[in-house]
Design a protein around this motif. Sequence first.
Motif, PDB file in Angstrom:
ATOM      1  N   VAL A 166       0.699   9.535  -5.339  1.00 24.85           N
ATOM      2  CA  VAL A 166       0.934  10.887  -4.833  1.00 24.85           C
ATOM      3  C   VAL A 166       2.071  11.565  -5.605  1.00 24.85           C
ATOM      4  O   VAL A 166       2.006  12.770  -5.870  1.00 24.85           O
ATOM      5  N   LEU A 183       0.823  -1.204   0.000  1.00 22.65           N
ATOM      6  CA  LEU A 183       0.000   0.000   0.000  1.00 22.65           C
ATOM      7  C   LEU A 183       0.859   1.257   0.000  1.00 22.65           C
ATOM      8  O   LEU A 183       0.535   2.235  -0.672  1.00 22.65           O
ATOM      9  N   SER A 184       1.961   1.220   0.711  1.00 19.90           N
ATOM     10  CA  SER A 184       2.864   2.367   0.742  1.00 19.90           C
ATOM     11  C   SER A 184       3.434   2.657  -0.648  1.00 19.90           C
ATOM     12  O   SER A 184       3.469   3.803  -1.098  1.00 19.90           O
ATOM     13  N   SER A 190       0.716   4.006  -2.918  1.00 24.69           N
ATOM     14  CA  SER A 190       0.423   5.388  -2.525  1.00 24.69           C
ATOM     15  C   SER A 190       1.515   6.340  -2.979  1.00 24.69           C
ATOM     16  O   SER A 190       1.227   7.451  -3.434  1.00 24.69           O
ATOM     17  N   GLN A 191       2.750   5.936  -2.851  1.00 23.01           N
ATOM     18  CA  GLN A 191       3.856   6.784  -3.284  1.00 23.01           C
ATOM     19  C   GLN A 191       3.760   7.078  -4.777  1.00 23.01           C
ATOM     20  O   GLN A 191       3.944   8.219  -5.205  1.00 23.01           O
ATOM     21  N   PHE A 217       7.250   8.672   4.160  1.00 27.63           N
ATOM     22  CA  PHE A 217       6.445   9.134   3.035  1.00 27.63           C
ATOM     23  C   PHE A 217       6.735  10.606   2.723  1.00 27.63           C
ATOM     24  O   PHE A 217       6.877  10.990   1.558  1.00 27.63           O
TER      25      PHE A 217
END
Length: 182
Positions: free
Chosen positions: A58, A50-51, A54-55, A136
């Motif tokens: 974004v 998920l990280s 998401s990176q 993040f």
Amino acid sequence: CALVAAPAAFAETNSGDTAWVLTATALVLLMTLPALALFYGGLVQAKNVLSVLSQCVVIACLMSVLWFAVGYSIAFGDGGEANAWWGGLDKMFLNGVTATSEVGTLPETVFFMFQMTFAIITPALIVGAYPERTTFASVLVFSALWMLLVYAPVAHWVWGTGGWLYTQGVRDFAGGLVVHAT
């Protein structure tokens, strides 16, 4: 007389070129979202998927905003006396870019979008190095600074009008120098 008129015809917007570049723009964006995001997501531990996703998302959003604000101007603007090194800030927030402005045979808005997809995918290629190594917020700060201080100037050097590497004869048609080497 026909030979004199022919070069002017090449300067007009070409619908075939425009259609192809719009298609290529969509393909490059798909290489980032979802392809690159899922590729890197598949290379990490389950807790980091998920990280990574998401990176990538974004970074795509952040690079789009930065490209609109100043990146396009740095890469493809007119830097005046410093034009060999950077494109200046004359096209910040698409200043002077209109519905009728052109770059070669393309509407400048299409050229802007096409180049933006490379400004998006280039820092996203670095995402694979981040899992379990940084926060993040650090990813976003690094990506923003990297795009503005490295990618946009190098894009101007190689692809921009009057860039110092372009004037030395460097030609990068596939992005190997600007995208991958940087």
